[in-house]
Design a protein around this motif. Structure first.
Motif, PDB file in Angstrom:
ATOM      1  N   HIS A 120       0.813  -1.218   0.000  1.00 22.25           N
ATOM      2  CA  HIS A 120       0.000   0.000   0.000  1.00 22.25           C
ATOM      3  C   HIS A 120       0.852   1.276   0.000  1.00 22.25           C
ATOM      4  O   HIS A 120       0.328   2.369  -0.260  1.00 22.25           O
ATOM      5  N   LEU A 121       2.134   1.139   0.293  1.00 23.68           N
ATOM      6  CA  LEU A 121       3.022   2.293   0.378  1.00 23.68           C
ATOM      7  C   LEU A 121       3.930   2.431  -0.836  1.00 23.68           C
ATOM      8  O   LEU A 121       4.500   3.502  -1.063  1.00 23.68           O
ATOM      9  N   MET A 125       5.771   5.927  -2.379  1.00 21.90           N
ATOM     10  CA  MET A 125       7.221   5.961  -2.166  1.00 21.90           C
ATOM     11  C   MET A 125       7.949   6.181  -3.486  1.00 21.90           C
ATOM     12  O   MET A 125       8.894   6.975  -3.567  1.00 21.90           O
ATOM     13  N   VAL A 170       8.853   7.076   5.301  1.00 22.38           N
ATOM     14  CA  VAL A 170       8.011   5.880   5.225  1.00 22.38           C
ATOM     15  C   VAL A 170       7.073   5.814   6.430  1.00 22.38           C
ATOM     16  O   VAL A 170       5.877   5.510   6.289  1.00 22.38           O
ATOM     17  N   LEU A 173       4.387   8.461   6.035  1.00 18.92           N
ATOM     18  CA  LEU A 173       3.488   8.071   4.956  1.00 18.92           C
ATOM     19  C   LEU A 173       2.502   7.012   5.426  1.00 18.92           C
ATOM     20  O   LEU A 173       1.295   7.105   5.146  1.00 18.92           O
ATOM     21  N   ALA A 174       2.973   6.018   6.152  1.00 22.37           N
ATOM     22  CA  ALA A 174       2.092   4.962   6.653  1.00 22.37           C
ATOM     23  C   ALA A 174       1.029   5.536   7.585  1.00 22.37           C
ATOM     24  O   ALA A 174      -0.154   5.190   7.481  1.00 22.37           O
ATOM     25  N   ARG A 179      -2.115   3.296   7.790  1.00 24.84           N
ATOM     26  CA  ARG A 179      -1.501   1.973   7.784  1.00 24.84           C
ATOM     27  C   ARG A 179      -0.571   1.824   8.986  1.00 24.84           C
ATOM     28  O   ARG A 179      -0.212   2.791   9.639  1.00 24.84           O
TER      29      ARG A 179
END
Length: 271
Positions: A120-121, A125, A170, A173-174, A179
């Motif tokens: 999902h990332l 990215m 990261v 972003l999650a 997430r």
């Protein structure tokens, strides 16, 4: 999880890490003792530095224990700085361009760990990469993408800071996407001059990392698990740490992503 070993010091034959020790990297490829998976048979790779600024590299999808070419190369190649890796795939198919180490210019990189919810990332990215780095991506692993992100964030200028910034990106972003912000990251990388390693995880469950002297004149080896049974020769590197092996010995630093900043170096190993 994967297993890896890296060395910097007076030139050694690759076999000193890859094939000769009692618990060599080839032995770890089918009988690792300090990993969740004992078998690491989804390919292997080595990257070494010689007379040219960029590293040489050899990778294949065969298990390391069954490749006679690897044993021959390791017996003949002598290098002052090299990285070696055996893979247990947690994401990305068993194919050559997913095997570590990854290289770009003078940099080489290998990794043991994972990014939670990577599927999902991955796309956001990838959008952070400029055209040159995006075009350099040939595999499908989270490891290669983390390497390219670190290059994007200034690996040439500030190696540890760039990796911290990539990991922090990261994590943010999650969280932004709802997430799980899970990163487990034990990696080694080099520009052909210094050898760097980082052990870090958001849940404090990073894969193992050990350091020990090897060879003469201050050579050091960084490994996922010790290459022999001499426990006194190996120091376990704590979670939340970064290491630089350079001309003056080994520096160990605290490493984290909360403020994307590193604490000052401390001399925990003598040269």
């Amino acid at each position: 999880m994967c297993r890896w070993a890296a060395y910097r010091g007076e030139p050694l034959y690759l076999e000193e890490l890859v094939t000769s020790p009692k618990h060599s990297l080839i032995e770890q490829s089918h009988c690792a003792v300090r990993a969740k998976t004992a078998t690491n048979g989804d390919g292997f790779g080595i990257a070494w530095y010689g007379d040219r600024p960029e590293p040489g590299r050899y990778r294949d999808i065969l298990p390391a224990w069954s490749d006679c070419n690897l044993k021959s190369i390791a017996r003949q190649i002598r290098s002052p700085l090299f990285l070696a890796h055996v893979r247990a795939a947690t994401g990305g198919g068993t194919r050559r361009d997913n095997c570590h180490p990854f290289v770009f210019g003078r940099w080489s990189f290998m990794h043991n760990g994972q990014i939670g919810d990577f599927e999902h990332l991955r796309r956001p990215m990838e959008t952070m990469l400029d055209n040159e780095l995006y075009s350099a991506r040939s595999g499908t692993t989270d490891s290669e993408l983390l390497f390219l992100l670190a290059l994007q964030f200034g690996l040439d200028r500030d190696p540890l800071g760039a990796v911290a910034e990539a990991l922090a990106f990261v994590e943010r972003l999650a969280e932004r996407l709802g997430r799980l912000a899970l990163v487990r990251f034990t990696a080694a990388f080099s520009d052909g001059r210094d050898l760097y390693a980082i052990r870090y995880a958001t849940d404090w469950k990073a894969p193992t990392l050990y350091a020990g002297p090897m060879g003469s004149n201050g050579g050091y080896c960084l490994v996922s698990e010790p290459l022999n049974d001499d426990d006194s020769a190996w120091v376990e590197v704590p979670d939340g740490s970064a290491i630089i092996v350079g001309e003056n010995g080994v520096d160990v630093r605290l490493f984290g992503t909360a403020d994307v900043a590193m604490a000052p170096a401390s001399r925990l190993f003598s040269g």
